[in-house]
Structures are given as structure tokens and as C-alpha cells.
Design an enzyme around this catalytic site. Structure first.
Site, PDB file in Angstrom:
ATOM      1  N   TYR A   1      -3.794 -25.246  16.248  1.00 22.95           N
ATOM      2  CA  TYR A   1      -4.770 -24.473  17.035  1.00 22.95           C
ATOM      3  C   TYR A   1      -4.720 -24.876  18.502  1.00 22.95           C
ATOM      4  O   TYR A   1      -4.548 -24.032  19.398  1.00 22.95           O
ATOM      5  CB  TYR A   1      -6.194 -24.670  16.480  1.00 22.95           C
ATOM      6  CG  TYR A   1      -7.276 -24.248  17.462  1.00 22.95           C
ATOM      7  CD1 TYR A   1      -7.452 -22.906  17.791  1.00 22.95           C
ATOM      8  CD2 TYR A   1      -8.116 -25.190  18.077  1.00 22.95           C
ATOM      9  CE1 TYR A   1      -8.435 -22.503  18.706  1.00 22.95           C
ATOM     10  CE2 TYR A   1      -9.093 -24.805  18.991  1.00 22.95           C
ATOM     11  CZ  TYR A   1      -9.247 -23.467  19.303  1.00 22.95           C
ATOM     12  OH  TYR A   1     -10.201 -23.074  20.202  1.00 22.95           O
TER      13      TYR A   1
ATOM     14  N   THR B   1     -10.335 -24.025  25.552  1.00 23.24           N
ATOM     15  CA  THR B   1     -11.029 -25.111  24.855  1.00 23.24           C
ATOM     16  C   THR B   1     -10.681 -26.475  25.429  1.00 23.24           C
ATOM     17  O   THR B   1      -9.586 -26.654  25.988  1.00 23.24           O
ATOM     18  CB  THR B   1     -10.641 -25.067  23.362  1.00 23.24           C
ATOM     19  OG1 THR B   1     -11.125 -26.243  22.720  1.00 23.24           O
ATOM     20  CG2 THR B   1      -9.136 -25.028  23.163  1.00 23.24           C
ATOM     21  N   ASP B   2     -11.564 -27.459  25.204  1.00 21.23           N
ATOM     22  CA  ASP B   2     -11.249 -28.839  25.611  1.00 21.23           C
ATOM     23  C   ASP B   2     -10.194 -29.473  24.699  1.00 21.23           C
ATOM     24  O   ASP B   2      -9.632 -30.510  25.034  1.00 21.23           O
ATOM     25  CB  ASP B   2     -12.523 -29.698  25.640  1.00 21.23           C
ATOM     26  CG  ASP B   2     -13.227 -29.818  24.293  1.00 21.23           C
ATOM     27  OD1 ASP B   2     -12.782 -29.186  23.315  1.00 21.23           O
ATOM     28  OD2 ASP B   2     -14.239 -30.554  24.212  1.00 21.23           O
ATOM     29  N   GLU B   3      -9.930 -28.840  23.549  1.00 23.81           N
ATOM     30  CA  GLU B   3      -8.978 -29.463  22.598  1.00 23.81           C
ATOM     31  C   GLU B   3      -7.558 -29.532  23.155  1.00 23.81           C
ATOM     32  O   GLU B   3      -6.736 -30.287  22.657  1.00 23.81           O
ATOM     33  CB  GLU B   3      -8.975 -28.707  21.260  1.00 23.81           C
ATOM     34  CG  GLU B   3     -10.330 -28.723  20.606  1.00 23.81           C
ATOM     35  CD  GLU B   3     -10.301 -28.506  19.095  1.00 23.81           C
ATOM     36  OE1 GLU B   3      -9.213 -28.534  18.499  1.00 23.81           O
ATOM     37  OE2 GLU B   3     -11.381 -28.323  18.536  1.00 23.81           O
TER      38      GLU B   3
HETATM   39  P1  NAD Z   1     -14.483 -16.705  16.487  1.00 22.19           P
HETATM   40  O1  NAD Z   1     -13.436 -17.088  15.506  1.00 22.19           O
HETATM   41  O2  NAD Z   1     -15.917 -16.757  16.104  1.00 22.19           O
HETATM   42  O3  NAD Z   1     -14.213 -15.219  17.017  1.00 22.19           O
HETATM   43  C1  NAD Z   1     -12.935 -14.754  17.330  1.00 22.19           C
HETATM   44  C2  NAD Z   1     -13.001 -13.244  17.503  1.00 22.19           C
HETATM   45  O4  NAD Z   1     -11.692 -12.793  17.840  1.00 22.19           O
HETATM   46  C3  NAD Z   1     -13.402 -12.508  16.212  1.00 22.19           C
HETATM   47  O5  NAD Z   1     -14.337 -11.495  16.515  1.00 22.19           O
HETATM   48  C4  NAD Z   1     -12.103 -11.910  15.709  1.00 22.19           C
HETATM   49  O6  NAD Z   1     -12.271 -10.707  14.987  1.00 22.19           O
HETATM   50  C5  NAD Z   1     -11.349 -11.685  17.028  1.00 22.19           C
HETATM   51  N1  NAD Z   1      -9.892 -11.688  16.833  1.00 22.19           N
HETATM   52  C6  NAD Z   1      -9.149 -12.619  16.178  1.00 22.19           C
HETATM   53  N2  NAD Z   1      -7.847 -12.257  16.191  1.00 22.19           N
HETATM   54  C7  NAD Z   1      -7.775 -11.104  16.903  1.00 22.19           C
HETATM   55  C8  NAD Z   1      -6.705 -10.252  17.276  1.00 22.19           C
HETATM   56  N3  NAD Z   1      -5.433 -10.511  16.905  1.00 22.19           N
HETATM   57  N4  NAD Z   1      -6.976  -9.137  18.010  1.00 22.19           N
HETATM   58  C9  NAD Z   1      -8.258  -8.858  18.385  1.00 22.19           C
HETATM   59  N5  NAD Z   1      -9.309  -9.611  18.027  1.00 22.19           N
HETATM   60  C10 NAD Z   1      -9.078 -10.732  17.308  1.00 22.19           C
HETATM   61  O7  NAD Z   1     -14.197 -17.598  17.780  1.00 22.19           O
HETATM   62  P2  NAD Z   1     -15.220 -18.295  18.793  1.00 22.19           P
HETATM   63  O8  NAD Z   1     -15.631 -19.587  18.231  1.00 22.19           O
HETATM   64  O9  NAD Z   1     -16.226 -17.299  19.200  1.00 22.19           O
HETATM   65  O10 NAD Z   1     -14.233 -18.588  20.002  1.00 22.19           O
HETATM   66  C11 NAD Z   1     -13.988 -17.609  20.993  1.00 22.19           C
HETATM   67  C12 NAD Z   1     -13.028 -18.179  22.022  1.00 22.19           C
HETATM   68  O11 NAD Z   1     -13.587 -19.333  22.624  1.00 22.19           O
HETATM   69  C13 NAD Z   1     -11.679 -18.606  21.434  1.00 22.19           C
HETATM   70  O12 NAD Z   1     -10.679 -18.271  22.362  1.00 22.19           O
HETATM   71  C14 NAD Z   1     -11.812 -20.125  21.300  1.00 22.19           C
HETATM   72  O13 NAD Z   1     -10.557 -20.736  21.412  1.00 22.19           O
HETATM   73  C15 NAD Z   1     -12.696 -20.443  22.477  1.00 22.19           C
HETATM   74  N6  NAD Z   1     -13.551 -21.640  22.332  1.00 22.19           N
HETATM   75  C16 NAD Z   1     -14.342 -21.814  21.228  1.00 22.19           C
HETATM   76  C17 NAD Z   1     -15.188 -22.925  21.150  1.00 22.19           C
HETATM   77  C18 NAD Z   1     -16.114 -23.142  19.978  1.00 22.19           C
HETATM   78  O14 NAD Z   1     -16.776 -24.178  19.899  1.00 22.19           O
HETATM   79  N7  NAD Z   1     -16.232 -22.204  19.041  1.00 22.19           N
HETATM   80  C19 NAD Z   1     -15.193 -23.853  22.185  1.00 22.19           C
HETATM   81  C20 NAD Z   1     -14.356 -23.655  23.290  1.00 22.19           C
HETATM   82  C21 NAD Z   1     -13.553 -22.543  23.367  1.00 22.19           C
HETATM   83  O1  DAU Z   2     -13.905 -28.477  21.138  1.00 21.54           O
HETATM   84  C1  DAU Z   2     -13.894 -27.085  21.111  1.00 21.54           C
HETATM   85  C2  DAU Z   2     -13.456 -26.617  19.749  1.00 21.54           C
HETATM   86  O2  DAU Z   2     -14.517 -26.892  18.847  1.00 21.54           O
HETATM   87  C3  DAU Z   2     -13.091 -25.145  19.714  1.00 21.54           C
HETATM   88  O3  DAU Z   2     -11.976 -24.932  20.519  1.00 21.54           O
HETATM   89  C4  DAU Z   2     -12.781 -24.698  18.274  1.00 21.54           C
HETATM   90  O4  DAU Z   2     -12.544 -23.306  18.241  1.00 21.54           O
HETATM   91  C5  DAU Z   2     -13.969 -25.030  17.406  1.00 21.54           C
HETATM   92  O5  DAU Z   2     -13.710 -24.683  16.068  1.00 21.54           O
HETATM   93  C6  DAU Z   2     -14.314 -26.514  17.514  1.00 21.54           C
HETATM   94  O6  DAU Z   2     -13.285 -27.336  16.919  1.00 21.54           O
HETATM   95  P1  DAU Z   2     -13.638 -28.631  16.028  1.00 21.54           P
HETATM   96  O7  DAU Z   2     -12.499 -28.918  15.152  1.00 21.54           O
HETATM   97  O8  DAU Z   2     -14.176 -29.713  16.868  1.00 21.54           O
HETATM   98  O9  DAU Z   2     -14.891 -28.008  15.204  1.00 21.54           O
HETATM   99  P2  DAU Z   2     -15.299 -28.053  13.657  1.00 21.54           P
HETATM  100  O10 DAU Z   2     -16.657 -27.442  13.572  1.00 21.54           O
HETATM  101  O11 DAU Z   2     -14.233 -27.501  12.779  1.00 21.54           O
HETATM  102  O12 DAU Z   2     -15.411 -29.611  13.372  1.00 21.54           O
HETATM  103  C7  DAU Z   2     -16.277 -30.436  14.142  1.00 21.54           C
HETATM  104  C8  DAU Z   2     -16.090 -31.872  13.660  1.00 21.54           C
HETATM  105  O13 DAU Z   2     -16.620 -31.976  12.330  1.00 21.54           O
HETATM  106  C9  DAU Z   2     -14.637 -32.307  13.546  1.00 21.54           C
HETATM  107  O14 DAU Z   2     -14.545 -33.682  13.881  1.00 21.54           O
HETATM  108  C10 DAU Z   2     -14.293 -32.108  12.075  1.00 21.54           C
HETATM  109  C11 DAU Z   2     -15.618 -32.380  11.378  1.00 21.54           C
HETATM  110  N1  DAU Z   2     -15.875 -31.613  10.145  1.00 21.54           N
HETATM  111  C12 DAU Z   2     -15.724 -30.267  10.164  1.00 21.54           C
HETATM  112  C13 DAU Z   2     -15.984 -29.515   9.046  1.00 21.54           C
HETATM  113  C14 DAU Z   2     -15.797 -28.015   9.062  1.00 21.54           C
HETATM  114  C15 DAU Z   2     -16.333 -32.267   8.999  1.00 21.54           C
HETATM  115  O15 DAU Z   2     -16.488 -33.506   8.984  1.00 21.54           O
HETATM  116  N2  DAU Z   2     -16.592 -31.515   7.886  1.00 21.54           N
HETATM  117  C16 DAU Z   2     -16.432 -30.156   7.853  1.00 21.54           C
HETATM  118  O16 DAU Z   2     -16.668 -29.537   6.792  1.00 21.54           O
END
Ligand code: NAD
Ligand code: DAU
Length: 354
Positions: free
Chosen positions: A160, A135-137
């Protein structure tokens, strides 16, 4: 990596991004055997893969990446050539409530997978690859200006992002120490279908539909860089096959939005789709206590990926958002299923604990 027949373990394939990656690989590479390894936590849902579950090159293994014995026996059973690692605890708010769950899955789980690759590939790494999705975080927070590049120093602020940063370091350390071929990508915020409604966009869509308050953290001034999830899956495909070993690539949408502007845009799209008078849904916006340690701004410079591998996002944001809203409106049953049980408990506790 060539496109010759191979067996790939995709971890976290039942989650949001993982399901899009599994779908892309199963459909695009019929000569690959794709093994989706997922523990099916609250975030994992096999319904996300209904359209590929009967494909002859798709297999599912329910396992926890922190269970060393289970992971070793799956390496033994399937003789994986490559791993695409997405399984993680992924929600920042949950990491604030229960940080150790994130250390366990994201740090220990990643190290166990790397160790299994080291053990079963036995130093013979030709045509082997460990691809880590991050992730970019990990880069922390930007001010009003600038972008994250691959050279930006790591500076995570939430449990996280700290756990993801640690996992990234393990991946690179296994490459440097044991020579395991690795690739990594660090992506910005994804949006699209099958996104669990604890995250901003699906949560707002769900709450608008059901006339619940729209909780905007702080003043809604935080900025995120949004990318359509299928474009992320395409980037993973391109990097997996053509990226350089030992390198990381930033993936982003060139698409920055302040949270409050994004929530207002969603309200206006939803008003139209639901036949409500303009301005109706905006009245649901409720400013709530800010997320502790809330990063102000993320913005990715994806020049390296674009210049080296020719990747660009395919969709305009407004078009992607419309598609996403339509998917949620057409898949009420999916939302109903994933928001029962644990979701209700989490949603209640989040606000009790702030
Ligand atoms: P998600 O939470 O939707 O899915 C996570 C999956 O991992 C689920 O299917 C869950 O069952 C599985 N999982 C969790 N713990 C596990 C364990 N101990 N063993 C096996 N499986 C397990 O997550 P996502 O949003 O699809 O993110 C996927 C990946 O991409 C993560 O590594 C996250 O850090 C990264 N990522 C997410 C975002 C985003 O915007 N969502 C952006 C950049 C990177
Ligand atoms: O940048 C990549 C990341 O983006 C991934 O690595 C994470 O897995 C993914 O969850 C996401 O993280 P964020 O914290 O940016 O996403 P989230 O959707 O939780 O929140 C987006 C923005 O919105 C953040 O500034 C917090 C705000 N927010 C979020 C929620 C859930 C609100 O204001 N209200 C809300 O209810």
C-alpha cells in the site's frame, strides 16, 4: 486558488475521507460544481453522501480511474478546473493479500488522471490545479523518537505505502516535467463517521458491540497519530485554496496512541455507552499474529501547515472518539450494509492467510 466559480472532480468521494471532503465543499462553496467520481468498490458507498445528494451543485459519476477512455470522456464532458484525488485502495492488510490491485488503482489510476489533466488542460494551466491526497505511510516507520517532516525521505514498507509513494512521485514528476500545477498532502491516521470497519477503530467498535474477539496485532505496541476526519477535510480545503503550488504539506493530529491503549480506551467508552460493567469489553482483547512488515510508529510534524496556513486540529481525541462511537451506535443499518458480502469473505481470508 481563488474561490471563483469552478468545476472540481473529487475522486473517491464515496469513501471515508472523500465523503467528508465532498460534503464540506458542496456545503461551503455553493458556486462550485462538485463532481464525485467513484467506482463504488467495496469501500465506496453513496449512502455516505445522503445529506448532499440532492444539492444542485453536486453530481455523481460512476467510473474507474484506471479506465483511460472513461476518464478522458469525463474531462471532455465536465471541463474540470481542478481535481482533488482521493480514490485509492487504502487498506494495508488488503495490500499484503493482493498487491497488484494497489499498483493498478493507486499508481496507474493516478497516472491516468494526471495524463488526462495534461491532455485537456493543454498546457494552459492558469486557474487549474491537481491536488493529490496522500499518506504519512510513505515515510516508513519511526523509532521511539522524532517526527515525519516534509523533508523526511520516502521509505515505504507495505505494498500500500509503496503504491502511494509511487503515485506521489508521479504527481511531482508531472509538475516538474509538464508544469501541471499540483499540491499534495500527507496525512496521518484518520478516524470518524463512515469509516469502513476493516480499519482499527471502526472494527473494534463493531466487534465490541457484537461481542466478537478484538484482534490486536503483535503486542499492540505500534503507535499511530490519530486525526478527526473533519479536521483532515478542513486541511484539504485550506491547502487547496491557499497552499503553495508544487508543495506538499504534512497533516497530523499531534495525538499519538499505542494501539493497545487505544483499544482499552474504546472498551471503556463502549462499556459506559452500552451499560456494561467496567472491564467487560477488555476481556474480548485477543493478541493475534502480527501484520508482516508492520511499521512501529507514525508521528507527523504539521508545523509547516500550521505556520503557513494557520491550520490546527479542532477536536480533543476523547471528544472525537465519543462522537465517533455515538455515530456507529446510531447507524447500525450502515454497518449492517457495509459488512455484508465481501467484508465477511475478506475478514475470514485475512486470518486464514496469516
Ligand atoms: P476508502 O477506502 O474509504 O475510500 C476509497 C474510495 O475510492 C472508495 O469510495 C472507492 O470506491 C474509491 N475507489 C477505489 N478504487 C477506485 C478506482 N479504481 N476508481 C475510482 N474509485 C475508486 O479510503 P479513505 O480512507 O477514505 O482514503 C482516501 C484517500 O486518503 C486515499 O488516497 C488514502 O491513501 C488517503 N489517506 C487515508 C488515510 C486514512 O487514515 N484513512 C490517511 C491518510 C491518507
Ligand atoms: O497513516 C495513514 C494510514 O492509516 C492511511 O494511509 C491508510 O489508508 C489507513 O488505512 C491507515 O493505515 P494503518 O495501517 O495505520 O491503519 P489500520 O486501521 O489498518 O491499523 C492501525 C493500527 O492498528 C496498525 O498498527 C495495525 C493495528 N491493527 C489494525 C487492525 C485492522 C490491529 O492491531 N488490529 C486490527 O484488527
Amino acid at each position: 486558488m481563488s474561490t471563483a466559480a469552478k468545476t472540481i472532480m473529487i475522486t473517491g468521494g464515496a469513501g471515508f475521507i472523500g465523503s467528508h471532503v465532498v460534503r464540506l465543499f458542496v456545503k461551503k462553496y455553493p458556486n462550485y460544481k462538485i463532481v464525485n467520481l467513484d467506482a463504488l468498490t467495496y469501500a465506496g458507498n453513496l449512502e455516505n453522501l445522503k445529506d448532499v445528494q440532492s444539492s444542485s451543485n453536486y453530481f455523481f459519476e460512476r467510473a474507474d480511474i484506471t479506465n483511460e477512455e472513461a476518464i478522458y470522456s469525463l474531462f471532455e464532458k465536465h471541463q474540470f478546473d481542478a481535481v482533488i484525488h482521493l480514490a485509492a485502495e487504502s487498506h494495508v492488510d488488503r495490500s499484503i493479500m493482493d498487491p497488484l490491485a494497489f499498483v493498478k488503482t493507486n499508481v496507474l489510476g493516478t497516472a491516468i488522471l494526471l495524463n488526462a489533466a495534461r491532455k485537456y488542460w493543454k498546457g494552459s494551466y492558469e486557474n487549474k490545479l491537481f491536488y493529490h491526497v496522500s499518506t504519512d505511510e510513505v515515510y516508513g516507520s519511526l523509532g521511539e523518537e522524532g517526527f515525519f517532516t516534509e523533508e523526511t525521505p520516502y521509505d515505504p514498507h507495505s505494498p500500500y505505502s509503496a503504491s502511494k509513494a509511487a503515485s506521489d512521485h508521479f504527481v511531482m514528476a508531472y509538475h516538474d516535467t509538464y508544469g501541471i500545477p499540483v499540491k499534495m498532502s500527507n496525512c496521518s491516521n484518520n478516524y470518524g463517521s463512515h469509516h469502513f470497519p476493516e480499519k482499527l477503530i471502526p472494527l473494534m467498535i463493531n466487534n465490541i458491540k457484537t461481542n466478537k474477539p478484538l484482534p490486536v496485532y503483535g503486542k499492540g505496541e505500534n503507535v499511530r497519530d490519530w486525526l478527526f476526519v473533519e479536521d483532515h477535510a478542513r486541511a484539504i480545503d485550506v491547502i487547496f485554496h491557499n497552499g503553495r503550488v508544487g508543495e506538499s504539506y504534512n497533516v497530523g493530529g499531534f495525538n499519538e496512541w499505542k494501539n493497545i491503549d487505544l483499544v482499552k480506551l474504546l472498551c471503556s467508552i463502549m462499556d459506559k455507552k452500552l451499560g456494561r460493567p467496567a472491564g467487560t469489553s477488555e476481556q474480548l482483547i485477543t493478541y493475534v499474529t502480527d501484520r508482516p512488515g508492520h511499521d512501529l510508529r507514525y508521528a507527523i510534524d504539521a508545523t509547516k501547515l500550521n505556520k503557513e496556513l494557520g491550520w490546527t486540529p479542532s477536536l480533543q481525541f476523547e471528544e472525537g472518539l465519543e462522537k465517533t462511537v455515538d455515530w456507529y451506535l446510531q447507524n447500525e443499518e450502515w454497518i449492517k450494509n457495509v459488512t455484508s458480502g465481501d467484508y465477511q469473505k475478506f475478514y475470514g481470508e485475512l486470518y486464514d492467510k496469516r
